[in-house]
Design an enzyme around this catalytic site. Structure first.
Site, PDB file in Angstrom:
ATOM      1  N   ASP A  74       0.816  -1.219   0.000  1.00 57.45           N
ATOM      2  CA  ASP A  74       0.000   0.000   0.000  1.00 57.45           C
ATOM      3  C   ASP A  74       0.849   1.268   0.000  1.00 57.45           C
ATOM      4  O   ASP A  74       2.083   1.206   0.133  1.00 57.45           O
ATOM      5  CB  ASP A  74      -0.964  -0.009   1.201  1.00 57.45           C
ATOM      6  N   ASN A 111      -7.986  -2.660  14.021  1.00 61.59           N
ATOM      7  CA  ASN A 111      -9.375  -2.851  13.571  1.00 61.59           C
ATOM      8  C   ASN A 111      -9.511  -4.037  12.612  1.00 61.59           C
ATOM      9  O   ASN A 111     -10.540  -4.183  11.953  1.00 61.59           O
ATOM     10  CB  ASN A 111      -9.898  -1.569  12.897  1.00 61.59           C
ATOM     11  N   HIS A 116      -7.614  -4.603   9.896  1.00 66.20           N
ATOM     12  CA  HIS A 116      -7.268  -4.399   8.488  1.00 66.20           C
ATOM     13  C   HIS A 116      -5.973  -5.118   8.127  1.00 66.20           C
ATOM     14  O   HIS A 116      -5.114  -5.354   8.984  1.00 66.20           O
ATOM     15  CB  HIS A 116      -7.216  -2.907   8.099  1.00 66.20           C
TER      16      HIS A 116
HETATM   17  C1  GLP Z   1      -0.470  -0.067   8.750  1.00 62.03           C
HETATM   18  C2  GLP Z   1      -0.206  -0.748   7.396  1.00 62.03           C
HETATM   19  C3  GLP Z   1      -0.442  -2.228   7.486  1.00 62.03           C
HETATM   20  C4  GLP Z   1       0.085  -2.706   8.817  1.00 62.03           C
HETATM   21  C5  GLP Z   1      -0.804  -2.189   9.920  1.00 62.03           C
HETATM   22  C6  GLP Z   1      -0.291  -2.482  11.324  1.00 62.03           C
HETATM   23  O1  GLP Z   1      -1.150   1.113   8.673  1.00 62.03           O
HETATM   24  N1  GLP Z   1      -0.877  -0.220   6.250  1.00 62.03           N
HETATM   25  O2  GLP Z   1       0.173  -2.891   6.394  1.00 62.03           O
HETATM   26  O3  GLP Z   1       0.111  -4.101   8.869  1.00 62.03           O
HETATM   27  O4  GLP Z   1      -1.144  -0.839   9.726  1.00 62.03           O
HETATM   28  O5  GLP Z   1       0.795  -1.660  11.649  1.00 62.03           O
HETATM   29  P1  GLP Z   1       1.815  -1.968  12.805  1.00 62.03           P
HETATM   30  O6  GLP Z   1       2.604  -3.143  12.356  1.00 62.03           O
HETATM   31  O7  GLP Z   1       2.677  -0.744  12.928  1.00 62.03           O
HETATM   32  O8  GLP Z   1       1.030  -2.247  14.030  1.00 62.03           O
END
Ligand code: GLP
Length: 260
Positions: free
Chosen positions: A67, A136, A138
């Site tokens: 992304d 959440n 995602h």
């Molecule tokens: C981000 C990214 C995701 C990531 C998630 C968790 O915003 N777009 O690819 O897996 O949120 O982030 P983190 O690993 O810092 O908790």
């Protein structure tokens, strides 16, 4: 789905790095799907160590990021172009020509998204997609109610995601509102999925993903549809799983050759 519960974040990194190194050793021209966020950083550090020690050749590896923020200059230190360059491409010694990140500043974003899908196909698809998970539920930036059939496209970031990612910016207002992300359908086409999570703040999302019903309101439940998905988590991230003892039992009883 294979659920692997390990002691702590360093064990998550070691397990995942070993799995990824195995993919690259079996296929020098492997195509990796790479994730941003904090969760995979230990994995990239462990892989970089193997490369430095001469134990892993990444010169022919390709990579596709999940992304990118829309409207953020790729030179901005928090653009995923920059993050992937600094955390993945350079330390792992990848050829920058073989590293792809979605274009978040194209004048025609829809065309750029379609082109990203074409590039993944032209590379022969992704061998292993590494994933983190948002609080959440995602994956990538596929926010709740993303279609399981979705492809790379523009999405609006959920307010919680913008708040979570505000730590990377001076103020929350600076966090872009839109992003471009591989779709759940795109991610599901990778030949292997490897999702990692550490810490209590991910425990609820992990429980919903593994033990909850398949529902796009928790996009990570898409992993339930994949025939080769592994989730590697530490004890804190596993703390709300009802069947944790069963997952540990399965890992202890693995027949040689592995099972899911
Ligand atoms: C981000 C990214 C995701 C990531 C998630 C968790 O915003 N777009 O690819 O897996 O949120 O982030 P983190 O690993 O810092 O908790």
């Amino acid at each position: 789905m294979d659920v692997v519960i390990v002691e702590d974040p360093s064990a998550v990194a070691a397990y995942a790095a070993d799995r990824i190194a195995g993919v690259v050793r079996r296929r020098a021209g492997a195509v990796l799907g790479v994730a941003t966020g904090s969760s995979p950083l230990g994995i990239y550090a462990a892989l970089a160590e193997l490369v430095r020690a001469g134990q892993l050749d990444t010169s022919r590896v390709s990579a596709f990021a999940l992304d990118e923020y829309v409207g953020l200059d790729p030179a901005h230190p928090e653009s995923y172009h920059s993050v992937i360059a600094n955390m993945v491409t350079e330390p792992l010694g990848l050829d920058p020509e073989r590293v792809h990140v979605p274009d978040g500043i194209a004048s025609d974003l829809d065309a750029a998204c379609a082109d990203y899908e074409r590039r993944i196909r032209a590379a022969g698809g992704v061998d292993l997609q590494l994933l983190g998970i948002g609080a959440n539920g995602h994956i990538g930036f596929n926010e709740p109610t993303s279609s399981f059939a979705s492809r790379t496209r523009i999405k609006t970031l959920a307010p919680q995601t913008r708040a979570d990612n505000a730590r990377f910016f001076a103020t929350e207002a600076e966090v872009p509102v839109h992003c471009v992300t591989q779709g759940l359908g795109t991610i599901l086409q990778a030949r292997q999925l490897l999702l990692v999570a550490q810490g209590e703040q991910k425990a609820e999302a992990i429980a919903r993903m593994i033990e909850g019903p398949l529902a796009s309101v928790c996009p990570a439940t898409a992993l339930q549809l994949h025939r080769d998905a592994t989730v590697v988590i530490d004890r804190a991230a596993a703390s709300r799983l009802e069947l944790a003892d069963y997952y540990a039992y399965v890992q202890e009883q693995l027949p040689s050759g592995g099972a899911q």
